[in-house]
Design a protein around this motif. Structure first.
Motif, short mmCIF file in Angstrom:
data_model
loop_
_atom_site.label_atom_id
_atom_site.label_comp_id
_atom_site.label_asym_id
_atom_site.label_seq_id
_atom_site.Cartn_x
_atom_site.Cartn_y
_atom_site.Cartn_z
N ASP A 184 -7.51 5.56 1.71
CA ASP A 184 -7.69 5.36 0.26
C ASP A 184 -8.15 3.93 -0.02
O ASP A 184 -9.10 3.70 -0.78
CB ASP A 184 -6.38 5.61 -0.50
CG ASP A 184 -5.91 7.04 -0.45
OD1 ASP A 184 -6.76 7.96 -0.34
OD2 ASP A 184 -4.68 7.25 -0.51
N VAL A 185 -7.44 2.97 0.58
CA VAL A 185 -7.78 1.57 0.37
C VAL A 185 -9.16 1.27 0.95
O VAL A 185 -9.98 0.58 0.34
CB VAL A 185 -6.70 0.64 0.97
CG1 VAL A 185 -7.12 -0.82 0.88
CG2 VAL A 185 -5.38 0.85 0.27
N LEU B 110 -0.56 5.08 -1.26
CA LEU B 110 -1.95 5.09 -0.80
C LEU B 110 -2.00 5.10 0.72
O LEU B 110 -1.17 4.49 1.38
CB LEU B 110 -2.69 3.85 -1.31
CG LEU B 110 -2.78 3.69 -2.82
CD1 LEU B 110 -3.34 2.33 -3.19
CD2 LEU B 110 -3.64 4.80 -3.41
N SER B 111 -3.01 5.77 1.26
CA SER B 111 -3.25 5.74 2.70
C SER B 111 -4.21 4.60 3.03
O SER B 111 -4.84 4.03 2.12
CB SER B 111 -3.87 7.07 3.15
OG SER B 111 -5.20 7.18 2.65
N ARG C 49 0.84 -1.21 0.00
CA ARG C 49 0.00 0.00 0.00
C ARG C 49 0.86 1.25 0.00
O ARG C 49 0.65 2.17 -0.79
CB ARG C 49 -0.92 0.01 1.23
CG ARG C 49 -1.73 1.30 1.35
CD ARG C 49 -2.54 1.36 2.62
NE ARG C 49 -1.81 1.15 3.84
CZ ARG C 49 -1.02 2.06 4.44
NH1 ARG C 49 -0.82 3.25 3.88
NH2 ARG C 49 -0.41 1.78 5.58
#
Length: 87
Positions: free
Chosen positions: A43-44, A39-40, A34
């Motif tokens: 976000d995921v 991506l945070s 990730r």
């Protein structure tokens, strides 16, 4: 009317889940993948329709996603890994 689940259907469902769990990277690798994509956890989480805390728990090994979330999470991680390999 209640749907009937045959032993074959049940076996296939369990086999499918076991296969996905085997493809799920170790918790530390989930986080590394990730982060490598920039991506945070939020976000995921938004992409999967879960909370940020759920993703955090999955990455720390406190919980394991189940059902459709497991399938979607494995797909996201595999896409990230593939993009990293291509780059």
């Amino acid at each position: 009317m209640k749907a009937t689940v045959t032993p074959t259907d049940a076996t296939q469902a369990v086999t499918s889940q076991v296969t996905l769990i085997r493809r799920l990277p170790a918790p530390a690798m989930r986080r590394a993948l990730r982060e490598s994509a920039g991506l945070s956890t939020g976000d995921v989480a938004r992409a999967l329709g879960v909370t940020r805390q759920a993703v955090s728990n999955w990455e720390r090994g406190k919980r394991t996603p189940r059902g459709a979330y497991l399938d979607s999470y494995v797909q996201v991680l595999e896409r990230i890994a593939h993009l990293n390999a291509v780059a």
